[in-house]
Design an enzyme around this catalytic site. Structure first.
Site, PDB file in Angstrom:
ATOM      1  N   ASP A 180      -0.645  -5.561  -0.551  1.00  0.00           N
ATOM      2  CA  ASP A 180      -0.350  -4.407  -1.103  1.00  0.00           C
ATOM      3  C   ASP A 180       0.366  -3.317  -0.103  1.00  0.00           C
ATOM      4  O   ASP A 180      -0.148  -3.259   0.742  1.00  0.00           O
ATOM      5  CB  ASP A 180      -1.312  -3.834  -2.019  1.00  0.00           C
ATOM      6  CG  ASP A 180      -1.004  -2.776  -2.976  1.00  0.00           C
ATOM      7  OD1 ASP A 180      -0.230  -2.896  -4.032  1.00  0.00           O
ATOM      8  OD2 ASP A 180      -1.401  -1.776  -2.681  1.00  0.00           O
ATOM      9  N   GLU A 234       4.669  -6.238  -0.276  1.00  0.00           N
ATOM     10  CA  GLU A 234       5.381  -5.228  -0.513  1.00  0.00           C
ATOM     11  C   GLU A 234       5.913  -4.705   0.715  1.00  0.00           C
ATOM     12  O   GLU A 234       5.256  -4.090   1.415  1.00  0.00           O
ATOM     13  CB  GLU A 234       4.622  -4.205  -1.598  1.00  0.00           C
ATOM     14  CG  GLU A 234       4.542  -4.675  -2.641  1.00  0.00           C
ATOM     15  CD  GLU A 234       3.604  -3.687  -3.725  1.00  0.00           C
ATOM     16  OE1 GLU A 234       4.358  -3.444  -4.630  1.00  0.00           O
ATOM     17  OE2 GLU A 234       2.746  -3.013  -3.097  1.00  0.00           O
TER      18      GLU A 234
END
Ligand code: CA
Length: 664
Positions: free
Chosen positions: A347, A376
């Protein structure tokens, strides 16, 4: 050399004991502890505790009988030891007890904490548990193996939340919202179609990517009957499974055993398991389990000493500090070694530094290079970490073996998230160049102009193995809702279905790693709700009956996945292969159409020639195609890999908002 180091270590310990607390000018002066025995080492004969907290003036250990309430049965002072650690050994078998640490800095006693390296906890993760990890292994665990898997581009990733998967009455599963739902075979919807793990096998995915399943903070595990929902991006204990997904959050071993049972069942079904890991921030900053051990050290701060907030959640961790980096690497290894997890989705990976991500990759390579790592490649807000050090998209070139999500493919398909204009699949003009950039997986290509990409206007990956292609994920609106929210004038629901199929056709035929959001294959919507991180089950759950009401969508996804898995031409592993074998046709006479060939049995494909035509127009178009004895395998929203008719003509009429795929 070694002897010298030993002498210096011994000398420094002696000095510490003689002089008391060492003085540190900055976090950079904190000693680094290299050992792997932090916090608890359990044997039936003794439990050894070691806490890393260099700036502490005193550290206590509290021992409890109960995992949640009740007074301490023993309180001990820990002794200062080497490299900023504090030590204590308690003889006897402490299995079944719980413990916390408490750190005093200056005159201030911090709140009690179970520590940050903790591997088992009581309900709500407030107290650490002493258990024998060997006793958490399900039957046959030692025989469990990762399903065979070779190249990252061979993956078909299915992102799913624990509750969404099973919570609906239509799921036919018993263990609703639990890890164990993934162990249930033979479950069906009202129409008698497979649900659950059988459905995943039928669909053909290779990896299940679980939304946060470590112990997170936002759900009160003592009140599970309230059926509250959260995605779980609020980490509490990184190395422990979430209690709310177990059948008994009070018993520390249960969640561990049931997580393993889930992994085992998925492995037996031939499916690998990816964890969503959120090391970039903690649920709270000031009183996180990290900060209660070593105040400040694990976080970044602004120049004015306020907490920096690149996560948008109030704090951001500092992976560039050696002990945070060590923690991340060892945490990932814990999930791999103890739970046999097969991959990680980081993340807000852009909050971490490139060096840490490369060390994660290197550590995993030593265990098994086929373990996937992706993330990400962005932050949610500004960070004090310099851009060139961040693990963001533009630095993917410096992170071999690590992939990033392509918001470039996502947004060329659905429309740029920064405005409300629909994307290529809904007929928006002038996106051909951006689509070509996505199709080649973001690598350099003689026919692709990177300046036309939607977001990152450069070739940011070395190879297509470094890009995750997707149309939607848990974030923002799901695919169908997004398409509905940006309808071009006069578009019907039948067209939305066409748009969604076309979008996923691009995802599954493009170079890179395809990724779908669970339920999309059943034409899932979330009633138009954006970012459903705490929306009720009624919004989030998968309605399994949609498998029959939208059977054509399910079959299309299933066949798309089969097309990809049976045809390595769509799974090229190097940029050179893409440059040499993927050729775009000149479709300038037909706007909003992109077509390309993959010729010459590429990558060992059984098909000699492949032609993919993507028609973004909401009307049928005539497309000039190379002369060949083509066989049509996808056309007008239907896929049939056996072939649907020979095309000898040099013109093909492609149906509105759809893909035609031909092979020879
Ligand atoms: Ca929890």
């Amino acid at each position: 050399m070694k002897l010298k180091v030993m002498w210096i270590t011994l000398l420094s310990v002696v000095l510490l004991i003689a002089c008391g607390k060492p003085e540190y000018k900055s976090y950079d002066d904190y000693p680094v502890y290299e050992g792997t025995d932090l916090e608890l080492t359990y044997t039936p004969q003794a439990s050894s505790f070691r806490v890393w907290s260099p700036a502490a003036d005193q550290v206590k250990l509290f021992l409890y009988d109960d995992g949640l309430d009740g007074p301490a049965v023993q309180v001990e002072n820990m002794k200062r030891s080497e490299k900023g650690t504090w030590k204590l050994k308690l003889d006897g078998d402490l299995k079944g007890k719980f413990y916390t640490f408490q750190v005093k800095v200056g005159e201030k006693w911090m709140a009690e904490t179970p520590g940050m390296w903790v591997k088992a906890v009581g309900v709500n993760g407030k107290r650490a548990a002493i258990i024998d990890m060997n006793e958490t292994n399900p039957e046959g665990w030692e025989l469990d193996r990762r399903p065979p898997f070779e190249n990252p581009t061979d993956a078909v990733i299915y992102e799913v939340h624990m509750r969404d998967f099973s919570i609906s009455p239509t799921s036919g599963m018993k263990h609703k919202g639990k890890f164990l739902a993934f162990t249930e075979k033979g479950t069906k919807n009202a129409a008698g179609q497979a649900t659950g793990i059988d459905h995943l096998k039928e669909l053909g995915v290779t990896h299940v990517h679980l939304l946060p399943s470590y112990d997170y903070a936002s759900i009160d595990e003592t009140k599970l009957e309230e059926n509250k929902y959260n995605w779980g991006y609020d980490p509490l204990n990184y190395n422990v499974p979430e209690g709310g997904y177990s059948t008994d959050p009070y018993d520390p071993a249960t969640r561990i055993r049931e997580f393993k049972q889930m992994v085992q069942a998925l492995h037996q079904a031939g499916i690998r398991v990816i964890m969503d890991v959120v090391y970039n921030h903690t649920f709270t900053g000031e009183d996180s389990h990290l900060n209660l051990l070593v105040p400040g050290y694990f976080y970044r701060f602004n120049a004015d000493l306020t907490w920096s907030n690149a996560s948008g959640c109030g704090n951001e961790t500092a992976s560039e500090r050696p002990m945070m980096r060590k923690f991340i690497v060892e945490s990932v290894l814990h999930w791999v070694n103890e739970y046999k997890v097969d991959g990680f989705r980081f993340d807000l990976m852009g909050i971490h530094d490139v060096e840490t991500m490369n060390q994660v990759r290197a550590a995993l390579d030593k265990v098994d290079p086929s373990i996937l790592v992706y993330g990400e490649g962005w932050t949610a807000a500004g960070s004090p970490l310099p851009e060139e050090q961040r693990a963001v998209k533009v630095n993917t070139l410096k992170m071999d073996g690590i992939a990033v999500f392509s918001d470039d493919i996502r947004d060329v398909l659905k429309g740029n998230w920064t405005n409300s204009i629909p994307g290529f699949v809904a007929g928006t003009d002038s996106l051909e160049g951006a689509l070509k950039f996505a199709i080649v997986g973001g690598v350099e290509h003689p026919q692709v102009d990177a300046s036309q990409a939607v977001h990152t206007k450069m070739h940011y990956v070395n190879h297509p193995t470094q890009v995750i292609n997707y149309a939607s994920c848990h974030d923002d609106m799901c695919l169908v809702d997004k398409l509905r929210s940006r309808l071009p004038e006069g578009a019907t629901e039948q067209e939305v279905k066409r748009f969604s199929k076309l979008a996923q056709t691009v995802v599954f035929t493009s170079q890179g790693i395809p990724f779908i959001y669970a339920g999309e294959e059943l034409y899932r919507d979330k009633k138009g709700v954006n970012n459903t991180y705490q929306s009720p089950d009624s919004i989030n759950k998968i309605y399994w009956d949609q498998k029959s009401t939208h059977l054509d969508v399910f079959e299309y996804y299933r066949d798309l996945i089969r097309l990809r898995r049976e045809h390595p031409a769509f799974r090229l592993t190097t940029s050179e292969m893409v440059q040499q074998h993927l050729k775009f046709l000149d479709t300038s006479a037909t706007p909003n159409v992109v077509a390309y060939t993959l010729n010459g049995n590429v990558n060992g494909d059984t098909w000699r020639d492949i032609l993919v035509i993507l028609n973004g127009n909401r009307k049928p178009v005539k497309v000039s195609i190379p002369k060949n004895e083509w066989d049509l395998v996808a056309h007008d929203g239907v896929i049939n890999l056996q072939g649907m008719g020979i095309v000898k003509d040099t013109v093909l009429m492609v149906a509105p908002s759809s893909a035609s795929i031909l092979k020879k």
